[in-house]
Design a protein around this motif. Structure first.
Motif, PDB file in Angstrom:
ATOM      1  N   PRO A 154       7.426  30.410  -5.346  1.00  0.00           N
ATOM      2  CA  PRO A 154       7.641  29.038  -6.638  1.00  0.00           C
ATOM      3  C   PRO A 154       7.654  30.558  -8.184  1.00  0.00           C
ATOM      4  O   PRO A 154       7.997  29.776  -9.029  1.00  0.00           O
ATOM      5  CB  PRO A 154       5.726  28.941  -6.454  1.00  0.00           C
ATOM      6  CG  PRO A 154       6.034  28.974  -5.168  1.00  0.00           C
ATOM      7  CD  PRO A 154       5.899  30.782  -5.185  1.00  0.00           C
ATOM      8  N   TYR A 155       7.050  31.786  -7.985  1.00  0.00           N
ATOM      9  CA  TYR A 155       6.480  32.319  -9.572  1.00  0.00           C
ATOM     10  C   TYR A 155       7.937  32.380 -10.311  1.00  0.00           C
ATOM     11  O   TYR A 155       8.904  33.165 -11.006  1.00  0.00           O
ATOM     12  CB  TYR A 155       6.086  33.716  -9.426  1.00  0.00           C
ATOM     13  CG  TYR A 155       4.410  33.418  -8.870  1.00  0.00           C
ATOM     14  CD1 TYR A 155       3.002  33.370 -10.466  1.00  0.00           C
ATOM     15  CD2 TYR A 155       4.127  33.597  -7.497  1.00  0.00           C
ATOM     16  CE1 TYR A 155       1.849  32.368  -9.754  1.00  0.00           C
ATOM     17  CE2 TYR A 155       2.783  33.005  -7.311  1.00  0.00           C
ATOM     18  CZ  TYR A 155       2.203  32.070  -7.983  1.00  0.00           C
ATOM     19  OH  TYR A 155       0.363  32.566  -8.074  1.00  0.00           O
ATOM     20  N   ILE A 156       9.155  33.002  -8.974  1.00  0.00           N
ATOM     21  CA  ILE A 156      10.242  33.800  -9.362  1.00  0.00           C
ATOM     22  C   ILE A 156      11.175  33.058  -9.679  1.00  0.00           C
ATOM     23  O   ILE A 156      12.117  32.387 -11.199  1.00  0.00           O
ATOM     24  CB  ILE A 156      11.385  34.481  -8.266  1.00  0.00           C
ATOM     25  CG1 ILE A 156      10.141  35.558  -7.797  1.00  0.00           C
ATOM     26  CG2 ILE A 156      12.741  34.212  -8.933  1.00  0.00           C
ATOM     27  CD1 ILE A 156      10.983  35.964  -7.083  1.00  0.00           C
ATOM     28  N   ILE A 157      11.132  30.972  -9.139  1.00  0.00           N
ATOM     29  CA  ILE A 157      11.608  30.136  -9.588  1.00  0.00           C
ATOM     30  C   ILE A 157      11.409  29.580 -10.492  1.00  0.00           C
ATOM     31  O   ILE A 157      12.473  29.541 -11.706  1.00  0.00           O
ATOM     32  CB  ILE A 157      11.670  29.238  -8.251  1.00  0.00           C
ATOM     33  CG1 ILE A 157      12.489  29.756  -7.040  1.00  0.00           C
ATOM     34  CG2 ILE A 157      12.453  27.639  -8.684  1.00  0.00           C
ATOM     35  CD1 ILE A 157      12.108  28.816  -5.795  1.00  0.00           C
ATOM     36  N   SER A 158      10.283  29.023 -10.947  1.00  0.00           N
ATOM     37  CA  SER A 158       9.859  28.840 -12.026  1.00  0.00           C
ATOM     38  C   SER A 158       9.610  29.526 -13.251  1.00  0.00           C
ATOM     39  O   SER A 158      10.809  29.160 -14.419  1.00  0.00           O
ATOM     40  CB  SER A 158       8.495  28.919 -12.421  1.00  0.00           C
ATOM     41  OG  SER A 158       7.845  29.625 -12.423  1.00  0.00           O
ATOM     42  N   THR A 159      10.326  31.120 -12.979  1.00  0.00           N
ATOM     43  CA  THR A 159      10.325  31.529 -14.625  1.00  0.00           C
ATOM     44  C   THR A 159      12.058  31.803 -15.155  1.00  0.00           C
ATOM     45  O   THR A 159      12.125  31.735 -15.853  1.00  0.00           O
ATOM     46  CB  THR A 159       9.656  32.860 -14.650  1.00  0.00           C
ATOM     47  OG1 THR A 159       8.190  33.068 -14.217  1.00  0.00           O
ATOM     48  CG2 THR A 159      10.245  33.865 -15.497  1.00  0.00           C
ATOM     49  N   ALA A 201      10.491  37.990 -14.488  1.00  0.00           N
ATOM     50  CA  ALA A 201       9.853  37.239 -12.982  1.00  0.00           C
ATOM     51  C   ALA A 201       9.563  38.218 -12.031  1.00  0.00           C
ATOM     52  O   ALA A 201       8.669  37.320 -10.830  1.00  0.00           O
ATOM     53  CB  ALA A 201      11.363  36.058 -13.221  1.00  0.00           C
ATOM     54  N   ILE A 202      10.913  39.070 -12.337  1.00  0.00           N
ATOM     55  CA  ILE A 202      10.795  40.221 -10.794  1.00  0.00           C
ATOM     56  C   ILE A 202       9.838  40.408 -10.732  1.00  0.00           C
ATOM     57  O   ILE A 202       8.728  41.121  -9.866  1.00  0.00           O
ATOM     58  CB  ILE A 202      12.006  41.144 -10.596  1.00  0.00           C
ATOM     59  CG1 ILE A 202      13.455  39.442 -10.157  1.00  0.00           C
ATOM     60  CG2 ILE A 202      11.665  41.696  -9.688  1.00  0.00           C
ATOM     61  CD1 ILE A 202      14.278  40.451 -10.591  1.00  0.00           C
ATOM     62  N   ILE A 203       9.554  41.107 -12.480  1.00  0.00           N
ATOM     63  CA  ILE A 203       8.153  42.386 -12.647  1.00  0.00           C
ATOM     64  C   ILE A 203       6.664  41.735 -11.915  1.00  0.00           C
ATOM     65  O   ILE A 203       6.103  41.891 -11.906  1.00  0.00           O
ATOM     66  CB  ILE A 203       8.532  42.724 -14.041  1.00  0.00           C
ATOM     67  CG1 ILE A 203       9.313  43.563 -13.776  1.00  0.00           C
ATOM     68  CG2 ILE A 203       6.772  43.418 -14.115  1.00  0.00           C
ATOM     69  CD1 ILE A 203       9.701  44.068 -15.543  1.00  0.00           C
ATOM     70  N   LEU A 204       6.790  40.153 -12.651  1.00  0.00           N
ATOM     71  CA  LEU A 204       5.348  39.544 -12.577  1.00  0.00           C
ATOM     72  C   LEU A 204       5.790  39.521 -10.884  1.00  0.00           C
ATOM     73  O   LEU A 204       4.599  38.978 -10.448  1.00  0.00           O
ATOM     74  CB  LEU A 204       5.631  38.327 -13.073  1.00  0.00           C
ATOM     75  CG  LEU A 204       4.564  36.916 -12.985  1.00  0.00           C
ATOM     76  CD1 LEU A 204       3.200  37.298 -13.127  1.00  0.00           C
ATOM     77  CD2 LEU A 204       5.266  35.626 -13.727  1.00  0.00           C
ATOM     78  N   SER A 205       6.173  38.703 -10.474  1.00  0.00           N
ATOM     79  CA  SER A 205       6.250  38.458  -8.591  1.00  0.00           C
ATOM     80  C   SER A 205       5.867  40.431  -7.813  1.00  0.00           C
ATOM     81  O   SER A 205       5.351  39.707  -6.786  1.00  0.00           O
ATOM     82  CB  SER A 205       7.898  37.701  -8.202  1.00  0.00           C
ATOM     83  OG  SER A 205       8.026  36.991  -8.787  1.00  0.00           O
ATOM     84  N   ALA A 277       5.688  41.684 -20.349  1.00  0.00           N
ATOM     85  CA  ALA A 277       5.460  41.804 -21.782  1.00  0.00           C
ATOM     86  C   ALA A 277       6.683  41.874 -22.895  1.00  0.00           C
ATOM     87  O   ALA A 277       7.501  41.917 -24.082  1.00  0.00           O
ATOM     88  CB  ALA A 277       4.469  41.652 -22.860  1.00  0.00           C
ATOM     89  N   LEU A 278       7.666  43.372 -22.777  1.00  0.00           N
ATOM     90  CA  LEU A 278       8.414  44.060 -23.060  1.00  0.00           C
ATOM     91  C   LEU A 278       9.803  43.437 -23.006  1.00  0.00           C
ATOM     92  O   LEU A 278      10.665  43.372 -23.615  1.00  0.00           O
ATOM     93  CB  LEU A 278       8.072  45.898 -22.671  1.00  0.00           C
ATOM     94  CG  LEU A 278       7.313  46.050 -23.064  1.00  0.00           C
ATOM     95  CD1 LEU A 278       7.299  48.200 -22.809  1.00  0.00           C
ATOM     96  CD2 LEU A 278       6.768  46.758 -24.259  1.00  0.00           C
ATOM     97  N   PHE A 279      10.171  43.076 -21.529  1.00  0.00           N
ATOM     98  CA  PHE A 279      11.005  42.032 -21.379  1.00  0.00           C
ATOM     99  C   PHE A 279      11.453  40.918 -22.320  1.00  0.00           C
ATOM    100  O   PHE A 279      12.442  40.600 -22.036  1.00  0.00           O
ATOM    101  CB  PHE A 279      11.070  42.460 -19.776  1.00  0.00           C
ATOM    102  CG  PHE A 279      11.816  43.484 -19.073  1.00  0.00           C
ATOM    103  CD1 PHE A 279      12.975  44.555 -19.744  1.00  0.00           C
ATOM    104  CD2 PHE A 279      10.778  44.177 -18.163  1.00  0.00           C
ATOM    105  CE1 PHE A 279      13.573  45.491 -19.171  1.00  0.00           C
ATOM    106  CE2 PHE A 279      11.178  45.395 -17.244  1.00  0.00           C
ATOM    107  CZ  PHE A 279      12.541  46.176 -17.955  1.00  0.00           C
ATOM    108  N   ARG A 280      10.204  40.370 -22.537  1.00  0.00           N
ATOM    109  CA  ARG A 280      10.242  39.035 -22.666  1.00  0.00           C
ATOM    110  C   ARG A 280       9.856  38.879 -24.309  1.00  0.00           C
ATOM    111  O   ARG A 280       9.510  38.026 -25.012  1.00  0.00           O
ATOM    112  CB  ARG A 280       9.480  38.528 -22.280  1.00  0.00           C
ATOM    113  CG  ARG A 280       9.439  38.184 -19.980  1.00  0.00           C
ATOM    114  CD  ARG A 280       8.779  36.965 -19.879  1.00  0.00           C
ATOM    115  NE  ARG A 280       8.617  35.828 -20.454  1.00  0.00           N
ATOM    116  CZ  ARG A 280       8.350  34.428 -19.562  1.00  0.00           C
ATOM    117  NH1 ARG A 280       7.477  35.311 -18.916  1.00  0.00           N
ATOM    118  NH2 ARG A 280       8.683  33.437 -19.959  1.00  0.00           N
ATOM    119  N   ARG A 281       9.413  39.863 -24.535  1.00  0.00           N
ATOM    120  CA  ARG A 281       9.303  39.723 -26.347  1.00  0.00           C
ATOM    121  C   ARG A 281      10.299  39.457 -27.851  1.00  0.00           C
ATOM    122  O   ARG A 281       9.209  38.793 -28.457  1.00  0.00           O
ATOM    123  CB  ARG A 281       8.679  41.689 -26.538  1.00  0.00           C
ATOM    124  CG  ARG A 281      10.101  42.317 -27.308  1.00  0.00           C
ATOM    125  CD  ARG A 281       9.229  43.732 -27.717  1.00  0.00           C
ATOM    126  NE  ARG A 281      10.243  45.144 -27.832  1.00  0.00           N
ATOM    127  CZ  ARG A 281      10.397  45.613 -27.480  1.00  0.00           C
ATOM    128  NH1 ARG A 281       9.253  46.486 -28.189  1.00  0.00           N
ATOM    129  NH2 ARG A 281      11.437  46.321 -27.607  1.00  0.00           N
TER     130      ARG A 281
END
Length: 288
Positions: A154-159, A201-205, A277-281
């Motif tokens: 779900p984290y990968i899909i939603s992000t 998304a990958i890093i968060l997961s 955070a760096l990837f999405r800043r």
């Protein structure tokens, strides 16, 4: 005036959250300080012998770190292709009525307690491997990865879907006006534009999978043998802490060693979130 008050409240909440995180880090550093005085950080992280009651002291969590990497990376190996394909389908191809049904279902998966996932894995997956592969025990790092795959999907899909939907519509309009097909548009235009969000998304997961406790505790096998394959038994760091913290004497090197292991795990997951955070800043600039 109201906007200024809301800004002040948000600033206070953010400041309190930061202070709480710093307090937790400071507390864990203080609790584990005797371990860092007795064992070098490098020997603690790379050592493969864990016996805090032995003489001389044996405090090495390398085996547990390797087990954590097997389960977390294995879960990503399975979850990333499935999650990205599902996100692309929801963002670009699914009819609106179908997307409206699937999104709440995926969100519900994040609310299921991890112990329920672990219980289902122990009763279904472990039994399946015991019967069909003639294993003395079906517990393995692979079983833990399979359950973690369901937990991080779900984290990968939603992000990933959010990253794709954040791309300005002009890119789609121009591409379609040039006569390109929808699959070509998705693979060659949208995915490269959304790469920061997808990597996030990958890093968060990965951080989520590496920090999971109950599922891996119930499925990984909990043996302190250096895992040589994905199908070996192991004991990831969260499982080590959950199993031994209740039986360790408060103030002993065993107790403090578990805090040191928790500090390593916390810094590892925190580092993953900082990378996110760096990837999405620069998301506001139109790059997801």
């Amino acid at each position: 005036m109201m906007q200024e008050r809301m800004g002040t409240i948000c600033l206070l909440v953010a400041g309190c959250s930061t202070l709480l995180l710093i307090s937790v880090l400071l507390f864990m550093v203080l609790e584990s300080w005797p371990v860092w005085s007795a064992v070098s950080p490098l020997a603690f992280i790379l050592g493969t012998d864990w016996n805090p009651l032995a003489e001389p002291l044996q405090l090495g969590i390398g085996t547990m770190i390797l087990s954590t990497l097997w389960t977390a990376l294995g879960a990503l190996l399975l979850a990333v292709p499935l999650g990205l394909c599902c996100a692309i389908f929801l963002a670009e191809f699914a009819p609106q009525w179908m997307a409206n049904i699937l999104r709440p279902v995926l969100n519900l998966l994040t609310g299921i307690p991890s112990v329920v996932y672990g219980f289902l894995g122990a009763t279904v997956l472990v039994k399946f491997f015991e019967i069909n592969f003639a294993m003395a025990s079906g517990e393995s790092l692979f079983c833990a990865s399979l359950v973690l795959t369901i937990m991080v999907l779900p984290y990968i899909i939603s992000t990933s879907e959010s990253a794709l939907r954040a791309i300005p519509p002009e890119y789609r309009q121009v591409s379609l006006a040039l006569g390109v097909s929808k699959p070509y548009l998705t693979l060659r235009v949208l995915l490269p534009l959304a790469k920061r969000g997808l990597l996030g998304a990958i890093i968060l997961s990965f951080g989520r999978a590496a920090g999971e406790t109950m599922a891996v505790l119930m499925l990984a096998g909990n043996t302190m043998v250096l895992p040589t394959s994905w199908f070996s038994k192991g004991e990831p760091l969260p499982a080590l802490i959950a199993l031994e913290l209740g039986t360790s004497e408060v103030g002993s090197l065993h107790y403090q060693g578990l805090f040191a292991a928790g500090l390593v795990l916390l810094l590892f997951v925190l580092g993953m979130n900082l990378l996110l955070a760096l990837f999405r800043r620069d998301r506001r600039s139109g790059v997801s």
